[in-house]
Structure formats: C-alpha cells, structure tokens
Write a protein that holds these residues in place. Sequence first.
Motif, PDB file in Angstrom:
ATOM      1  N   ASP A  52       0.800  -1.223   0.000  1.00  0.00           N
ATOM      2  CA  ASP A  52       0.000   0.000   0.000  1.00  0.00           C
ATOM      3  C   ASP A  52       0.831   1.270   0.000  1.00  0.00           C
ATOM      4  OD1 ASP A  52       1.047   0.007   2.558  1.00  0.00           O
ATOM      5  OD2 ASP A  52      -0.825  -0.596   3.529  1.00  0.00           O
ATOM      6  N   GLY A  53       2.161   1.153  -0.088  1.00  0.00           N
ATOM      7  CA  GLY A  53       3.019   2.331  -0.145  1.00  0.00           C
ATOM      8  C   GLY A  53       3.482   2.854   1.195  1.00  0.00           C
ATOM      9  N   TYR A  54       3.021   2.234   2.283  1.00  0.00           N
ATOM     10  CA  TYR A  54       3.428   2.699   3.614  1.00  0.00           C
ATOM     11  C   TYR A  54       4.831   2.196   3.947  1.00  0.00           C
ATOM     12  CZ  TYR A  54       3.607   3.256   8.682  1.00  0.00           C
ATOM     13  OH  TYR A  54       3.982   3.591   9.959  1.00  0.00           O
ATOM     14  N   VAL A  55       5.670   3.113   4.460  1.00  0.00           N
ATOM     15  CA  VAL A  55       7.044   2.769   4.841  1.00  0.00           C
ATOM     16  C   VAL A  55       7.365   3.423   6.179  1.00  0.00           C
ATOM     17  CG1 VAL A  55       9.486   2.977   4.264  1.00  0.00           C
ATOM     18  CG2 VAL A  55       7.831   2.554   2.458  1.00  0.00           C
ATOM     19  N   LYS A  56       7.981   2.670   7.052  1.00  0.00           N
ATOM     20  CA  LYS A  56       8.532   3.217   8.299  1.00  0.00           C
ATOM     21  C   LYS A  56       9.964   2.707   8.412  1.00  0.00           C
ATOM     22  CE  LYS A  56       6.777   1.936  12.320  1.00  0.00           C
ATOM     23  NZ  LYS A  56       5.939   1.930  13.561  1.00  0.00           N
ATOM     24  N   ASN A  57      10.906   3.632   8.467  1.00  0.00           N
ATOM     25  CA  ASN A  57      12.323   3.265   8.439  1.00  0.00           C
ATOM     26  C   ASN A  57      13.095   4.217   9.345  1.00  0.00           C
ATOM     27  OD1 ASN A  57      14.910   2.366   7.743  1.00  0.00           O
ATOM     28  ND2 ASN A  57      15.000   3.632   5.900  1.00  0.00           N
ATOM     29  N   TRP A  58      13.573   3.709  10.482  1.00  0.00           N
ATOM     30  CA  TRP A  58      14.329   4.539  11.422  1.00  0.00           C
ATOM     31  C   TRP A  58      15.625   3.832  11.804  1.00  0.00           C
ATOM     32  CZ3 TRP A  58      12.833   9.372  11.921  1.00  0.00           C
ATOM     33  CH2 TRP A  58      11.494   9.685  11.679  1.00  0.00           C
ATOM     34  N   LEU A  59      16.699   4.599  11.811  1.00  0.00           N
ATOM     35  CA  LEU A  59      18.010   4.012  12.084  1.00  0.00           C
ATOM     36  C   LEU A  59      18.821   4.905  12.999  1.00  0.00           C
ATOM     37  CD1 LEU A  59      20.365   5.628  10.216  1.00  0.00           C
ATOM     38  CD2 LEU A  59      19.040   4.526   8.414  1.00  0.00           C
ATOM     39  N   ASN A  60      19.720   4.264  13.759  1.00  0.00           N
ATOM     40  CA  ASN A  60      20.684   4.948  14.614  1.00  0.00           C
ATOM     41  C   ASN A  60      22.015   4.214  14.499  1.00  0.00           C
ATOM     42  OD1 ASN A  60      18.989   6.973  16.388  1.00  0.00           O
ATOM     43  ND2 ASN A  60      17.817   5.074  16.316  1.00  0.00           N
ATOM     44  N   PHE A  61      22.965   4.836  13.800  1.00  0.00           N
ATOM     45  CA  PHE A  61      24.273   4.249  13.577  1.00  0.00           C
ATOM     46  C   PHE A  61      25.350   5.087  14.268  1.00  0.00           C
ATOM     47  CE2 PHE A  61      22.818   2.704   9.097  1.00  0.00           C
ATOM     48  CZ  PHE A  61      22.044   1.716   9.696  1.00  0.00           C
ATOM     49  N   ILE A  62      26.461   4.450  14.558  1.00  0.00           N
ATOM     50  CA  ILE A  62      27.641   5.156  15.030  1.00  0.00           C
ATOM     51  C   ILE A  62      28.842   4.663  14.233  1.00  0.00           C
ATOM     52  CG2 ILE A  62      28.159   3.503  16.880  1.00  0.00           C
ATOM     53  CD1 ILE A  62      29.009   5.948  18.575  1.00  0.00           C
ATOM     54  N   THR A  63      29.733   5.577  13.868  1.00  0.00           N
ATOM     55  CA  THR A  63      30.918   5.184  13.106  1.00  0.00           C
ATOM     56  C   THR A  63      32.170   5.716  13.793  1.00  0.00           C
ATOM     57  OG1 THR A  63      31.096   7.135  11.650  1.00  0.00           O
ATOM     58  CG2 THR A  63      29.561   5.385  10.993  1.00  0.00           C
ATOM     59  N   VAL A  64      33.245   4.950  13.663  1.00  0.00           N
ATOM     60  CA  VAL A  64      34.573   5.363  14.113  1.00  0.00           C
ATOM     61  C   VAL A  64      35.493   5.263  12.903  1.00  0.00           C
ATOM     62  CG1 VAL A  64      36.504   4.892  15.654  1.00  0.00           C
ATOM     63  CG2 VAL A  64      34.156   4.548  16.460  1.00  0.00           C
ATOM     64  N   SER A  65      36.204   6.326  12.605  1.00  0.00           N
ATOM     65  CA  SER A  65      37.025   6.314  11.395  1.00  0.00           C
ATOM     66  C   SER A  65      38.282   7.154  11.591  1.00  0.00           C
ATOM     67  CB  SER A  65      36.230   6.860  10.204  1.00  0.00           C
ATOM     68  OG  SER A  65      35.835   8.200  10.443  1.00  0.00           O
ATOM     69  N   THR A  66      39.241   6.906  10.737  1.00  0.00           N
ATOM     70  CA  THR A  66      40.443   7.733  10.638  1.00  0.00           C
ATOM     71  C   THR A  66      40.534   8.240   9.207  1.00  0.00           C
ATOM     72  OG1 THR A  66      41.849   5.835  10.065  1.00  0.00           O
ATOM     73  CG2 THR A  66      41.666   6.427  12.402  1.00  0.00           C
ATOM     74  N   GLY A  67      41.230   9.356   9.044  1.00  0.00           N
ATOM     75  CA  GLY A  67      41.332   9.906   7.699  1.00  0.00           C
ATOM     76  C   GLY A  67      42.339  11.019   7.630  1.00  0.00           C
ATOM     77  N   PHE A  68      42.304  11.727   6.509  1.00  0.00           N
ATOM     78  CA  PHE A  68      43.227  12.828   6.327  1.00  0.00           C
ATOM     79  C   PHE A  68      42.570  13.925   5.502  1.00  0.00           C
ATOM     80  CE2 PHE A  68      43.899  10.351   2.494  1.00  0.00           C
ATOM     81  CZ  PHE A  68      44.064  11.325   1.501  1.00  0.00           C
TER      82      PHE A  68
END
Length: 284
Positions: free
Chosen positions: A263-279
């Motif tokens: 019927d087109g109904y969508v429920k989508n909830w997320l909670n993420f955490i990330t740890v990264s290194t970079g430059f």
Amino acid sequence: MKFYTIIVMILFTCIGTASYAQNSVFQISDGKKDFELRAVAELGFLGVLSHKVQFGENGTYFDYKKSGGQNVLFPVGRVSLELDIKERNTVILLYQPLTIQTQALLTEDVVVNDLTFPANSSVDLLYNFPFYRVSYLRELLPDQERWGLAVGGSVQLRNATITFESTDGERFRTNQDVGVVPALKVRSRYDLSKLLYLELEADGIYAPISYLNGSDNEVKGAILDASIRSGLKVTQDVNAFLNLRYLGGGAEGASDDEPGPGDGYVKNWLNFITVSTGFVYKFN
C-alpha cells in the motif's frame, strides 16, 4: 574489495580535479588566495545502535539488529571536496556510500508488502543507502585565531534500495527511492595548539516531508549526521584525524505514487555510530 576500490577511485579523481583547479583557477589577491581547495577522505567501521523497517500497514516492524544480522561491525567510508571562497565561504561536495548486506535465519514470520517470509527460513538482506550532499557554510568568526564557527545549509540526495530475498530465490521484495532532503548545517573548530585541533560538525533536520514536497500524505522524516573530530597537523598541507560520528534518521508515511505490491506505507528509522580515521589534503 569493491567498496574500498570505489573510495580510492573517487579520491584519486578528487585529487586530479583539484590539481587541475589549482594550476588553472586559483588566483592570488593581496598575498592571499581567493580560493583554497581541500580533499578529505576517511575509512572506518560502522556499528548499529538500532535499525527497524516496515513495509505496508500490515507489515512486520522488522528489527535488523535483533533479527537481521546487523549486530556486527561493517566497513564505512566517505570522501569530500571543500572549497573556501574568500576566507568566509565554504562549499562542500560529499559522497557517502552506505551498504549493509546480511543473511539471517528468521525466528518468526515476517511480512513485507503483503508477502510472508516464514519462520525458520533464511533470507538475504540488503540495505543500500548511499547519499550525495552539497553544503554551504558562512564563517561567523573570521577574526578569531583559535576559534571558528560557521553555519549554513545542505541539500542531500538519497539513493535507497532495500531488499528482502529468501535464499532459495522463491520470495522477493524490494523498495527503491530517490529523494532530495534539505538540512541545516553547523561547523565549529578550536585549535588546542599549533598542531592539535578539535572540530564539531552537524547536518540535520526534522520536518513533515509533505510540506517540503507538496504531497497530500502525512509523511515525516529526519536526518542527523553529527561528528566530533580530533585532528593533528602533520604538515602544512596534510592533517590526520580520528572521527566519531552519529548517523541517524528515517521517515514514516505512505507514498502517493507507489506502484505496488503493498500500500506504499514505509517506516524506516536508524541509529548508527561510526569510528574512522582519515586525512585532509590542502592544495597550495
């Protein structure tokens, strides 16, 4: 390997483009550059704090972490180009790939858009939610030597594909969506010393999407991409950093142009955490 290959290819493209811009566009005015270009790249891992999705009003509110194999760590990375214009203005182009593939044995029936995946059957799950973002920031404290505070806005393009498929190939459901999401943006930086700095950054919004896109359906949505970064100035042109990021949000409501099934109904909830290194690489 494909994930990391994409990141490396994009990074080299950014560097090549930036090098061309450096040689052909940058101009010096009164001893200062009108433009300064930086390439930023990071790699790390993602952990799921919570993640649930439902397709169809009568569908199962499926818990990816509890029942869908998202209780482990996943690789994550992002790349961006940042262009400073006359010291106070910054334009940012960012690409964030986000693909989570898992396989799970269901402990109970799961209904997805009117299709039942029975208990004790195995399913392949794909949550592919990469996004592209264009941002603008205006520096509010240009005369401060150690403090920086900039505010502005972002426009994010999501490109989502979410699938449930039985491992025997007999049952399949997918939901695909491309959408534009505006957000507010803030960035603050503090130099602890000549070599060390801290940086806070956030993009976010919570709003009834129907007011933004003119839909008659009551759809609500939210995004929040917030990070704290500890950086080290390795050389004049290169900074290295460790980054802790919260990535969350989602949407809930019915689409008025869903072709079905469902019927087109969508429920989508997320909670993420990330740890990264970079430059960060600055082109001079």
